[in-house]
Design a protein around this motif. Sequence first.
Motif, short mmCIF file in Angstrom:
data_model
loop_
_atom_site.label_atom_id
_atom_site.label_comp_id
_atom_site.label_asym_id
_atom_site.label_seq_id
_atom_site.Cartn_x
_atom_site.Cartn_y
_atom_site.Cartn_z
N ASP A 266 0.84 -1.21 0.00
CA ASP A 266 0.00 0.00 0.00
C ASP A 266 0.86 1.26 0.00
OD1 ASP A 266 -2.30 -1.50 -0.02
OD2 ASP A 266 -2.57 -1.46 2.16
N LYS A 267 1.94 1.26 0.78
CA LYS A 267 2.82 2.42 0.84
C LYS A 267 3.51 2.66 -0.50
CE LYS A 267 6.89 4.20 3.25
NZ LYS A 267 7.94 3.91 4.28
N ARG A 270 0.99 3.99 -3.08
CA ARG A 270 0.69 5.41 -2.84
C ARG A 270 1.81 6.31 -3.34
NH1 ARG A 270 -1.20 3.61 2.26
NH2 ARG A 270 0.76 4.33 3.21
#
Length: 337
Positions: A266-267, A270
């Motif tokens: 997810d990081k 993003r």
Amino acid sequence: QGTIHPFTPRPSFIRMLKREIISVLQIPEAKKICLFLIFNIISTVILLLWCHATNSMALTAYTYLTIFDIFSILTCLISLWVQIQRPSPAFSFGYERFEVLAVFASTMLAQLGSFFIFKESVEALLQQPEIHTGRLLVGTVFACFVHLLVTFGVNNRAMNHTAAASSSSWLQEHVSDMSESLCSVVPGLRKMLLPRVNPFLLIALTGGVLLFITYILIDTKLYYSADTWAAVGIAIMMFGTMAPMSIYTAKILLQTTPSHILGQLDKVLREASTLDGVLEFRQEHFWTLSFGSLAGSVQVRVRRDADEQLVLAHVYSRLSNLVSLLTIQIFKDDWTR
């Protein structure tokens, strides 16, 4: 004029199996593993004969460890076979999932064996047979020796990874709690007992202790039911040890995303979404291909004036540190929709 054969006949399964076995045996390590396999099979046959002679259900349950070792060694041979294979049109990601399937099958068969022991033990409790202790203690020591020899003598990459990466069994957790208390008194044991003991070593030692106690109770008190209760205990420990490894390999076969990687993915996504020209990510799918190997695919929608090759290079550089086999599809934004 010879007969024209438009389709070449496929070789039979036996011939293909023979060819693959020969190719694996050309690896020097495979010959050593085959010697362990032959020794383990002979030892298992001897132990099963002793189980019949002693009429001991506990020794039979303990012997199932050496039967599991046979499947463990076969898994090791499958790992060697996977290493010499190349991706094919039918298996574009290679054959690495075969060793995952082999570990899953081995652990599931061990759990089925524990269910069989539990069923037989319940029947024995209703009508307890007489136990002959002549070869009970010798069989215990011999089975423990064979199991530990195979566990530490064969470099089984698949089994070792599964035992290290899967969650702790209830037996490991209880031993870890006791080990922390012991290491606070004797700090020198910290490297050996913490963070957790090898599950195959642990079940061998605890099963051996149960059989030793059984031998003493039968030899001194003629308490034959101790053998049946020891068999139940070994079966429960076997199931509890193998269940976390079955769950771990089952999640890999179901192509799930590892929970410890979700936050990092997810990081990274993003961060990649803030790159110049990137509008959004679609149909992100990441899964564990095999032990320690992550695969994934993602679609990236970019602006019409964006440089596709530059965006592809940037997105790949961000994700390739986590995902070893990555497929990225770039498509430009459609203003006409």
